[in-house]
Design a protein around this motif. Structure first.
Motif, PDB file in Angstrom:
ATOM      1  N   UNK A 165      16.895 -12.601 -26.316  1.00 14.62           N
ATOM      2  CA  UNK A 165      15.869 -11.793 -25.655  1.00 14.62           C
ATOM      3  C   UNK A 165      16.488 -10.884 -24.587  1.00 14.62           C
ATOM      4  N   UNK A 166      17.473 -11.413 -23.853  1.00 15.69           N
ATOM      5  CA  UNK A 166      18.143 -10.596 -22.838  1.00 15.69           C
ATOM      6  C   UNK A 166      18.852  -9.394 -23.465  1.00 15.69           C
ATOM      7  N   UNK A 167      19.525  -9.632 -24.592  1.00 14.82           N
ATOM      8  CA  UNK A 167      20.223  -8.530 -25.268  1.00 14.82           C
ATOM      9  C   UNK A 167      19.224  -7.486 -25.741  1.00 14.82           C
ATOM     10  N   UNK A 168      18.107  -7.936 -26.302  1.00 17.49           N
ATOM     11  CA  UNK A 168      17.078  -6.999 -26.779  1.00 17.49           C
ATOM     12  C   UNK A 168      16.471  -6.210 -25.619  1.00 17.49           C
ATOM     13  N   UNK A 169      16.228  -6.893 -24.496  1.00 21.00           N
ATOM     14  CA  UNK A 169      15.683  -6.209 -23.314  1.00 21.00           C
ATOM     15  C   UNK A 169      16.655  -5.146 -22.829  1.00 21.00           C
ATOM     16  N   UNK A 170      17.943  -5.497 -22.762  1.00 26.67           N
ATOM     17  CA  UNK A 170      18.950  -4.549 -22.306  1.00 26.67           C
ATOM     18  C   UNK A 170      18.965  -3.297 -23.178  1.00 26.67           C
ATOM     19  N   UNK A 171      19.017  -3.508 -24.486  1.00 25.07           N
ATOM     20  CA  UNK A 171      19.070  -2.364 -25.405  1.00 25.07           C
ATOM     21  C   UNK A 171      17.795  -1.532 -25.320  1.00 25.07           C
ATOM     22  N   UNK A 172      16.644  -2.214 -25.249  1.00 22.67           N
ATOM     23  CA  UNK A 172      15.367  -1.502 -25.214  1.00 22.67           C
ATOM     24  C   UNK A 172      15.229  -0.671 -23.942  1.00 22.67           C
TER      25      UNK A 172
END
Length: 324
Positions: free
Chosen positions: A87-94
């Motif tokens: 989720x952290x990786x997805x938040x960062x990219x988003x």
């Protein structure tokens, strides 16, 4: 050294003043460094300070980024778990993609939006400084960079005060509140402080989540370096750089050593203090190099990428916290 000493001395004096004010008045250290640096920006008109200011704003920054790796271990990523990490990786990219995509709506440069989005997604001012060393002043001028630093620092200070209150009003559990605060507040110290202001358990979760975001700094810088290498300047050859900047490799090397052979606590503490001091020097020197009249000419639209990135980070982190 005779060429470097004037700029180094004025930077060190300003940094000590910022540290004193932050310690005695409980003010954000980065914000104090920015404000004092801007107030002393007239010193950069003296050519004798140029070499020292350049050294502090570039070399000191890169050494500080390497020392940040002493905070990171593989055990932290394992302790966080696969779902929160994903989720952290997805938040960062988003956050980065949405901020860059929204730049056109406010007639802002995509590189400036990348700077704001990357700094918000990872660790605030230190990420902004590291990104700027890759993006360069030819793509984002010094005034715009300083404005970005001011914006993300103020946003982080406000978030530290507001997010724990919002988490309590929403009725989040300690774990959810810790994830929200650690995943959305930019600065490391403020994220940890905001977590512990909610509860001790939330503070522990916020610490792990925030340090995991710091660990994502190196992969993000790699992606940015590759993207800049592909895009290049107008008319430039499109190519991927074969070598990453040395400070990214240094960051990864220190983190790897700390994961394989845990660095003793006193050494970790010294590295953390050294990193904080070097990053403060870099922030002060960068602010001193800014031209205030150019800073005032930026206009309100220049803050739009910072606002978009901050709101996106908060909303996505809240959604992820509720899903846990």
């Amino acid at each position: 050294w005779r060429d470097y000493m004037p700029g180094m001395l004025v930077t060190a004096i300003a940094a000590l003043a910022a540290a004193w004010l932050a310690d005695h008045y409980a003010a954000p250290l980065v914000l104090m460094g920015l404000l004092i640096g801007l107030a002393m920006s007239f010193l950069s008109q003296d050519r004798r300070t140029h070499a020292g200011l350049d050294l502090m704003s570039q070399t000191a920054l890169r050494i500080g980024i390497v020392l940040v790796g002493a905070r990171i271990t593989a055990d932290q990523l394992i302790e966080l778990g696969p779902l929160p990490f994903a989720l952290l990786v997805l938040i960062m990219l988003a956050v980065i993609l949405i901020t860059v995509a929204s730049a056109r709506l406010f007639r802002q440069d995509s590189h400036a939006a990348l700077l704001a989005g990357g700094a918000t997604a990872i660790c605030g001012a230190s990420a902004a400084l590291a990104l700027y060393s890759l993006i360069g002043d030819k793509r984002v001028d010094q005034a715009r960079f300083t404005l970005t630093l001011v914006g993300i620092t103020v946003a982080s200070a406000l978030a530290m005060s507001l997010y724990p209150i919002l988490a309590a009003e929403i009725g989040l559990t300690d774990t959810q509140a810790g994830f929200l605060i650690g995943a959305s507040i930019h600065d490391v110290a403020q994220a940890i402080g905001g977590g512990f202001s909610f509860s001790p358990q939330a503070g522990e979760v916020a610490t792990i989540v925030k340090l995991t975001r710091v660990a994502l700094l190196a992969p993000m810088l790699m992606l940015v370096a590759l993207w800049l290498g592909r895009s290049g300047e107008p008319g430039a050859t499109r190519r991927i750089p074969l070598r990453l900047p040395w400070f990214i490799l240094g960051f990864l090397a220190v983190a790897a050593v700390n994961s394989l052979v845990p660095i003793p606590k006193p050494v970790q503490s010294a590295a953390a203090t050294g990193a904080q001091a070097l990053l403060l020097l870099a922030i002060v020197a960068t602010a001193m190099k800014a031209r205030l009249h150019l800073l005032l000419d930026q206009g309100w639209r220049s803050f739009a990428p910072i606002v978009i990135a901050t709101l996106t980070s908060f909303l996505l982190s809240l959604a992820a916290a509720l899903a846990l």
